[in-house]
Design an enzyme around this catalytic site. Structure first.
Site, PDB file in Angstrom:
ATOM      1  N   LYS A 199       0.841  -1.204   0.000  1.00  0.00           N
ATOM      2  CA  LYS A 199       0.000   0.000   0.000  1.00  0.00           C
ATOM      3  C   LYS A 199       0.882   1.263   0.000  1.00  0.00           C
ATOM      4  O   LYS A 199       2.107   1.168   0.004  1.00  0.00           O
ATOM      5  CB  LYS A 199      -0.960  -0.036   1.188  1.00  0.00           C
ATOM      6  CG  LYS A 199      -1.982  -1.192   1.097  1.00  0.00           C
ATOM      7  CD  LYS A 199      -3.081  -0.942   0.072  1.00  0.00           C
ATOM      8  CE  LYS A 199      -3.834  -2.164  -0.406  1.00  0.00           C
ATOM      9  NZ  LYS A 199      -4.599  -2.919   0.571  1.00  0.00           N
TER      10      LYS A 199
HETATM   11  C1  LIG Z   1      -5.715  -3.966   0.860  1.00  0.00           C
HETATM   12  C2  LIG Z   1      -7.165  -3.660   0.958  1.00  0.00           C
HETATM   13  C3  LIG Z   1      -7.932  -3.945   2.095  1.00  0.00           C
HETATM   14  C4  LIG Z   1      -7.416  -4.757   3.231  1.00  0.00           C
HETATM   15  O1  LIG Z   1      -6.266  -4.236   3.794  1.00  0.00           O
HETATM   16  P1  LIG Z   1      -5.435  -5.147   4.829  1.00  0.00           P
HETATM   17  O2  LIG Z   1      -4.614  -4.144   5.567  1.00  0.00           O
HETATM   18  O3  LIG Z   1      -4.616  -6.077   3.992  1.00  0.00           O
HETATM   19  O4  LIG Z   1      -6.408  -5.847   5.688  1.00  0.00           O
HETATM   20  C5  LIG Z   1      -9.236  -3.526   2.138  1.00  0.00           C
HETATM   21  N1  LIG Z   1      -9.802  -2.883   1.106  1.00  0.00           N
HETATM   22  C6  LIG Z   1      -9.125  -2.600  -0.026  1.00  0.00           C
HETATM   23  C7  LIG Z   1      -9.811  -1.858  -1.123  1.00  0.00           C
HETATM   24  C8  LIG Z   1      -7.791  -2.997  -0.146  1.00  0.00           C
HETATM   25  O5  LIG Z   1      -7.125  -2.769  -1.277  1.00  0.00           O
END
Ligand SMILES: *Cc1c(COP(=O)(O)O)cnc(C)c1O
Length: 402
Positions: A199
């Site tokens: 991210k």
């Molecule tokens: C990555 C993601 C999540 C979940 O994030 P985590 O930290 O891995 O639990 C939720 N929603 C979207 C749109 C994502 O891309």
């Protein structure tokens, strides 16, 4: 421009995503290890304080994933078994699975072609069809804020206020992102951010729930750690005996350890600088790929400097000389990694079977899905690499025969 793809062929290896950890990450992690306290303590607290300040929210609650934050959000606003929750179909499964955690049911919504965002118009239509739904999870797809508010009114938040619908933002892609100058996290809803490894900023694994609502913050803090009324750290600092605590609900184990928070603190220091580097990549793509008939570039309603640029999703048009699958393979052969965001949830076996969904109800998501792929976009991606990616794309769309 003379371009020699043959020469570069063996040299290039451009992954889809790459983590940047060249700031104070090591230093802060070392501090945590030397302190002897590796789980949630002062670094997590500091990370919360700094994050809240950056997104201009009253409360920030650090957890071990964005999925956990979304789950806590559903719990804190009182979603219960049998309730229905609006969720866009163009998202990661976490957005919808948290609704199922509470025994509630997602009602999937189509998105806008070109931006993959839910719009006030689509929402308005859905409310007409499902007037009983009282909760919405809105996704800031790719790092572009959805139209929560609009200068002329009638943004998603206005529509929801009018119909008594509570809003949770899935801001997993959207740190830092703005809408009409206002940072995502400050809109007075609950917003959930992700610090998963790929991210925009990372803690390895991690997430953050932010809100301005004291009651929601209190509930999320309690449920984050076993339903205990105070967190471990304050137990050791207050005057009460340190063995004394009370459990007021069957909570979860979602706290963020200090090792992760230490990485997050270092990443926060450079969050805006890293965003600018991704913006540089996006601007390069827009310039180099403009006017290609077979490629739809991302449609923006925010300024490039307000976009978090987590993804750069393009859509290969139906009239392209090459299929999406072949396009991805050809790019891979030239050493370029890509990904697909997303196979929409209405196409996933579980949701499709349980809710008896049909592709006909999601015409825009279907059109996106058939041609979408995401190009590399990260701070260390050099202009030279971007040039190589764009030249390769142009070669493929012009030279490949069906
Ligand atoms: C990555 C993601 C999540 C979940 O994030 P985590 O930290 O891995 O639990 C939720 N929603 C979207 C749109 C994502 O891309």
């Amino acid at each position: 421009m003379v371009y020699t793809m043959q020469m570069d062929k063996q040299m290039k290896n451009i992954p889809f995503a790459k983590v940047v950890c060249d700031g104070n990450e090591m230093k802060y992690v070392q501090e945590v290890i030397e302190s002897g306290w590796l789980t949630t303590a002062s670094k997590a607290k500091e990370f919360e304080t700094r994050f809240a300040a950056m997104v201009e929210a009253k409360h920030a609650i650090a957890v071990n994933s964005c999925t956990a934050a979304l789950h806590l959000a559903m719990d804190a606003i009182g979603v219960k078994a049998g309730d229905r929750v609006f969720v866009p179909t163009m998202t990661f499964t976490a957005t919808a699975e948290v609704v199922r955690y509470l025994g509630a049911d997602p009602v999937f919504l189509d998105v806008e072609f070109g931006s993959s965002l839910l719009t006030p118009y689509i929402l308005q239509e859905a409310i007409g069809k499902y007037p009983d739904v009282r909760t919405l999870i809105v996704v800031h797809f790719g790092g572009q804020a959805a139209k929560l508010t609009m200068p002329e009114g009638q943004g998603i938040l206005d529509v929801c206020r009018k119909h008594d619908i509570k809003v949770v933002e899935d801001a997993a892609h959207a740190f830092p992102a703005r809408l009409n100058g206002k940072i995502v996290g400050s809109f007075g809803t609950i917003a959930c951010f992700s610090f998963y490894a790929n991210k925009t900023i990372t803690t390895g694994e991690g997430g953050m729930l932010v809100t301005n609502d004291d009651e929601i913050a209190r509930r999320a803090r309690v449920m984050r750690l076993h339903g205990i009324d105070r967190d471990i750290w304050s137990r050791f600092r207050d005057r009460m005996p340190n063995w004394e605590y009370d459990v007021i609900a069957p909570g979860f184990k979602y706290n963020m350890p200090d090792i992760n928070a230490a990485i997050g603190l270092a990443q926060l220091e450079r969050a805006e600088a890293l965003r600018q580097e991704r913006e540089r990549c996006a601007r390069f793509y827009f310039k180099a790929l403009a006017g290609l008939e077979s490629i739809e570039l991302p449609r923006l309603h925010v300024k490039p400097e307000e976009h978090a640029w987590h993804l750069f999703p393009i859509i290969l048009r139906a009239n392209a000389s090459v299929s999406r699958q072949r396009f991805i393979e050809l790019l891979a052969e030239e050493g370029i990694g890509t990904s697909v965001h997303y196979k929409p949830l209405h196409r996933m076996t579980y949701y499709n079977n349980v809710y008896n969904l049909t592709s006909r109800d999601f015409p825009n998501a279907e059109r996106i899905w058939k041609g979408c792929l995401s190009l590399p976009i990260y701070p260390s991606l050099s202009d030279e690499e971007l040039k190589y990616i764009c030249h390769t794309i142009i070669e493929i769309v012009y030279k490949t025969k069906k």
